[in-house]
Design a protein around this motif. Structure first.
Motif, PDB file in Angstrom:
ATOM      1  N   GLN A 153      28.104  28.689  47.867  1.00 66.75           N
ATOM      2  CA  GLN A 153      27.421  28.536  46.586  1.00 66.75           C
ATOM      3  C   GLN A 153      27.500  29.796  45.708  1.00 66.75           C
ATOM      4  N   ILE A 154      28.425  30.694  46.045  1.00 66.09           N
ATOM      5  CA  ILE A 154      28.645  31.874  45.208  1.00 66.09           C
ATOM      6  C   ILE A 154      29.053  31.426  43.816  1.00 66.09           C
ATOM      7  N   ASP A 155      28.502  32.076  42.798  1.00 65.68           N
ATOM      8  CA  ASP A 155      28.694  31.631  41.422  1.00 65.68           C
ATOM      9  C   ASP A 155      30.069  31.950  40.864  1.00 65.68           C
ATOM     10  N   ILE A 156      30.605  33.138  41.191  1.00 70.30           N
ATOM     11  CA  ILE A 156      31.882  33.565  40.617  1.00 70.30           C
ATOM     12  C   ILE A 156      32.739  34.180  41.714  1.00 70.30           C
ATOM     13  N   LEU A 157      33.965  33.686  41.856  1.00 68.48           N
ATOM     14  CA  LEU A 157      34.950  34.268  42.760  1.00 68.48           C
ATOM     15  C   LEU A 157      36.247  34.414  41.977  1.00 68.48           C
ATOM     16  N   THR A 158      36.724  35.654  41.821  1.00 66.11           N
ATOM     17  CA  THR A 158      37.930  35.883  41.029  1.00 66.11           C
ATOM     18  C   THR A 158      38.905  36.784  41.781  1.00 66.11           C
ATOM     19  N   GLY A 159      40.199  36.543  41.569  1.00 64.02           N
ATOM     20  CA  GLY A 159      41.240  37.357  42.164  1.00 64.02           C
ATOM     21  C   GLY A 159      42.592  36.983  41.592  1.00 64.02           C
ATOM     22  N   GLU A 160      43.652  37.598  42.127  1.00 65.59           N
ATOM     23  CA  GLU A 160      44.990  37.382  41.573  1.00 65.59           C
ATOM     24  C   GLU A 160      45.600  36.046  41.983  1.00 65.59           C
ATOM     25  N   GLY A 161      45.131  35.463  43.044  1.00 69.61           N
ATOM     26  CA  GLY A 161      45.713  34.206  43.497  1.00 69.61           C
ATOM     27  C   GLY A 161      45.204  33.889  44.880  1.00 69.61           C
ATOM     28  N   ILE A 162      46.048  33.247  45.703  1.00 75.05           N
ATOM     29  CA  ILE A 162      45.705  32.895  47.066  1.00 75.05           C
ATOM     30  C   ILE A 162      46.702  33.583  47.993  1.00 75.05           C
ATOM     31  N   VAL A 176      32.383  29.128  39.613  1.00 73.80           N
ATOM     32  CA  VAL A 176      33.662  29.345  38.949  1.00 73.80           C
ATOM     33  C   VAL A 176      34.614  30.060  39.905  1.00 73.80           C
ATOM     34  N   LEU A 177      35.805  29.515  40.053  1.00 64.84           N
ATOM     35  CA  LEU A 177      36.843  30.086  40.910  1.00 64.84           C
ATOM     36  C   LEU A 177      38.056  30.383  40.040  1.00 64.84           C
ATOM     37  N   VAL A 178      38.425  31.659  39.963  1.00 66.92           N
ATOM     38  CA  VAL A 178      39.507  32.084  39.063  1.00 66.92           C
ATOM     39  C   VAL A 178      40.652  32.700  39.855  1.00 66.92           C
ATOM     40  N   TYR A 179      41.847  32.123  39.706  1.00 62.43           N
ATOM     41  CA  TYR A 179      43.064  32.709  40.273  1.00 62.43           C
ATOM     42  C   TYR A 179      43.920  33.175  39.088  1.00 62.43           C
ATOM     43  N   SER A 180      44.025  34.469  38.861  1.00 63.04           N
ATOM     44  CA  SER A 180      44.774  34.907  37.685  1.00 63.04           C
ATOM     45  C   SER A 180      45.345  36.307  37.860  1.00 63.04           C
ATOM     46  N   PRO A 181      46.575  36.531  37.381  1.00 67.49           N
ATOM     47  CA  PRO A 181      47.148  37.876  37.416  1.00 67.49           C
ATOM     48  C   PRO A 181      46.307  38.893  36.646  1.00 67.49           C
ATOM     49  N   SER A 182      45.546  38.424  35.669  1.00 70.19           N
ATOM     50  CA  SER A 182      44.725  39.353  34.879  1.00 70.19           C
ATOM     51  C   SER A 182      43.580  39.940  35.684  1.00 70.19           C
ATOM     52  N   ALA A 183      43.376  39.459  36.931  1.00 67.61           N
ATOM     53  CA  ALA A 183      42.304  39.985  37.775  1.00 67.61           C
ATOM     54  C   ALA A 183      42.505  41.456  38.093  1.00 67.61           C
ATOM     55  N   SER A 184      43.721  41.968  37.879  1.00 66.05           N
ATOM     56  CA  SER A 184      43.971  43.391  38.115  1.00 66.05           C
ATOM     57  C   SER A 184      43.175  44.269  37.161  1.00 66.05           C
ATOM     58  N   ASP A 185      42.725  43.677  36.040  1.00 67.12           N
ATOM     59  CA  ASP A 185      41.859  44.403  35.096  1.00 67.12           C
ATOM     60  C   ASP A 185      40.410  44.210  35.543  1.00 67.12           C
ATOM     61  N   LEU A 186      40.038  44.932  36.598  1.00 60.60           N
ATOM     62  CA  LEU A 186      38.747  44.714  37.238  1.00 60.60           C
ATOM     63  C   LEU A 186      37.584  44.970  36.292  1.00 60.60           C
ATOM     64  N   ALA A 187      37.704  45.975  35.437  1.00 58.54           N
ATOM     65  CA  ALA A 187      36.618  46.298  34.511  1.00 58.54           C
ATOM     66  C   ALA A 187      36.275  45.117  33.615  1.00 58.54           C
ATOM     67  N   LYS A 188      37.290  44.414  33.179  1.00 57.92           N
ATOM     68  CA  LYS A 188      37.090  43.266  32.295  1.00 57.92           C
ATOM     69  C   LYS A 188      36.330  42.157  33.014  1.00 57.92           C
ATOM     70  N   TYR A 189      36.633  41.952  34.280  1.00 59.81           N
ATOM     71  CA  TYR A 189      35.962  40.912  35.055  1.00 59.81           C
ATOM     72  C   TYR A 189      34.532  41.309  35.412  1.00 59.81           C
TER      73      TYR A 189
END
Length: 430
Positions: free
Chosen positions: A154-163, A219-232
């Motif tokens: 039930q975590i609200d936000i999980l973001t990273g570059e992919g799987i 929300v589950l986000v798989y995106s190359p932009s995850a490398s911009d950690l500050a933005k996330y």
């Protein structure tokens, strides 16, 4: 009798005071930043290159022992579990203690208290460190099983570059589209199951995530932009800060570790700088909520065996694209030598011989990293640093903290002690 009653009342008063103080001391907002592979020398070198870091603004200092349950060099799974769940375990295990028992993470406990929760990383969302906060598996390579357990957390936000690590017979796109969550229960040992309709899955283009105005579903986000950690970190704060009970956030700089494994100081420094910028975002939030916020910064282990000399030369730690491309895999042997020479780096006869051998092995497809490794070591020699391994070491790492309860994390302690103290903030109230 009166004396006994007086003593009883005194004990009761102390109990009430301690309980109240514990409740009052629990921070409303908690940030845990983990620099994957970020040893003490990595931070020290970053200070030399960049000057004072954002993490240096955290006044409480500590030193963390990173060894696993067997008192041996840890991997990211065992160390991630220590930070997340407050227990030492064997390498490879996630959310499971040394005896094989599932252990709840501080993130899951925070959710049970009604808090918002975000797990952010610059690598795959099912990589060892983020997965330690929501999954229970015997082996970190069980990629599909890890992903299947996310909904029940039930975590609200999980973001990273992919799987990471999906097997050939697993349709990765089923997770990228959310289809994998449509067929009934998705986690072992839990009665809480979400359908894909209750999870917002965002892949590749993260624009919809940054367009969100509120959290209506996980929300589950798989995106190359995850490398911009500050933005996330910034966006996750915006989405969670209105929670009346507060939030917990873990943010990992995963590529620092990759720089260490590759003995690539330039890449490591670039990633550590981005990680530190994310810490700066949390510090701005802390300045607005100093009486309610706790920020902790540490690392899961030291990668690369980095050592510094007293003759650091910043000219060879330039992180421009041109310098990062010196070890181009497609360059011929003489071109690499010329590129290094143009950068002021003259190979010794021994290094030239090693380079030639590396090209022979590369041509035979027996060892494709030899050329790159030699180049990075030559750069390191001129920069005044050295690397002793391509793996992890058992050296202590730094801990920095600021805010509510920060003093609890001072001194030298085990990584599992940090996790146990975080869990105390979210322990059920009796």
């Amino acid at each position: 009798m009166k004396k006994l009653l007086s003593i009883t009342l005194t004990i009761l008063t102390i109990f009430i005071f301690v309980f109240s103080a514990t409740a009052a001391d629990a921070p409303k907002y908690v940030f845990l930043f983990i620099g994957d592979g970020m040893g003490k020398p990595h931070v020290d070198l970053a200070r030399i290159v960049f000057g004072k870091l954002n993490m240096d603004q955290l006044p409480v200092r500590g030193s963390i022992s990173t060894v696993n349950e067997e008192r041996k060099t840890t991997d990211s799974a065992a160390s991630g579990t220590a930070f997340a769940c407050g227990v030492k375990t064997k390498n490879g295990r996630l959310g499971i203690d040394a005896n094989g028992n599932d252990v709840d993470s501080c993130a899951v406990l925070a959710k049970r208290q009604g808090k918002r929760c975000a797990i952010l990383t610059t690598v795959g969302v099912n990589n060892a460190t983020p997965a330690a906060f929501y999954a229970h598996v015997q082996a970190r390579g069980e990629a599909q099983k890890i992903m299947a357990q996310f909904p029940a957390s039930q975590i609200d936000i999980l973001t990273g570059e992919g799987i990471d690590g999906m097997k050939a017979n697993v349709k990765q796109e089923d997770f990228l589209t959310g289809k994998a969550y449509q067929s009934g229960p998705t986690s072992a040992g839990s009665s809480e199951n979400f359908s894909s309709g209750e999870i917002l899955v965002i892949a590749k283009d993260a624009t919809p995530f940054f367009a969100l105005k509120e959290l209506k579903q996980p929300v589950l986000v798989y995106s190359p932009s995850a490398s911009d950690l500050a933005k996330y970190v910034q966006k996750s704060i915006e989405l969670m800060q209105d929670s009346p009970t507060g939030f917990f956030m873990m943010a990992e700089g995963g590529h620092i570790d990759h720089g260490g494994h590759g003995n690539n100081a330039q890449y490591m420094l670039a990633e550590l700088q981005k990680f530190d910028q994310a810490i700066g975002v949390a510090l701005k939030f802390y300045q607005q909520h100093p009486d309610e916020t706790l920020i902790i910064v540490s690392a899961d282990h030291h990668t690369g065996g980095l050592k510094l000399t007293d003759k650091i030369n910043l000219n060879y730690l330039d992180m421009t694209p041109a310098s990062l491309q010196i070890a181009c895999d497609n360059d011929a042997e003489d071109v690499v030598i010329d590129k290094l020479s143009a950068a002021g780096i003259t190979l010794t006869d021994a290094e030239k011989s090693e380079l030639h051998q590396a090209y022979q092995l590369q041509d035979a497809r027996k060892h494709t990293n030899g050329v790159r490794n030699l180049v990075f070591h030559a750069i390191a020699r001129y920069a005044g640093i050295s690397w002793s391994t391509y793996g992890h070491t058992s050296e202590d790492v730094y801990l920095f903290a600021i805010g509510v309860g920060a003093e609890k994390f001072a001194g030298r302690e085990e990584n599992s002690d940090v996790g146990a103290k975080l869990k105390q903030f979210y322990a059920p109230r009796q």
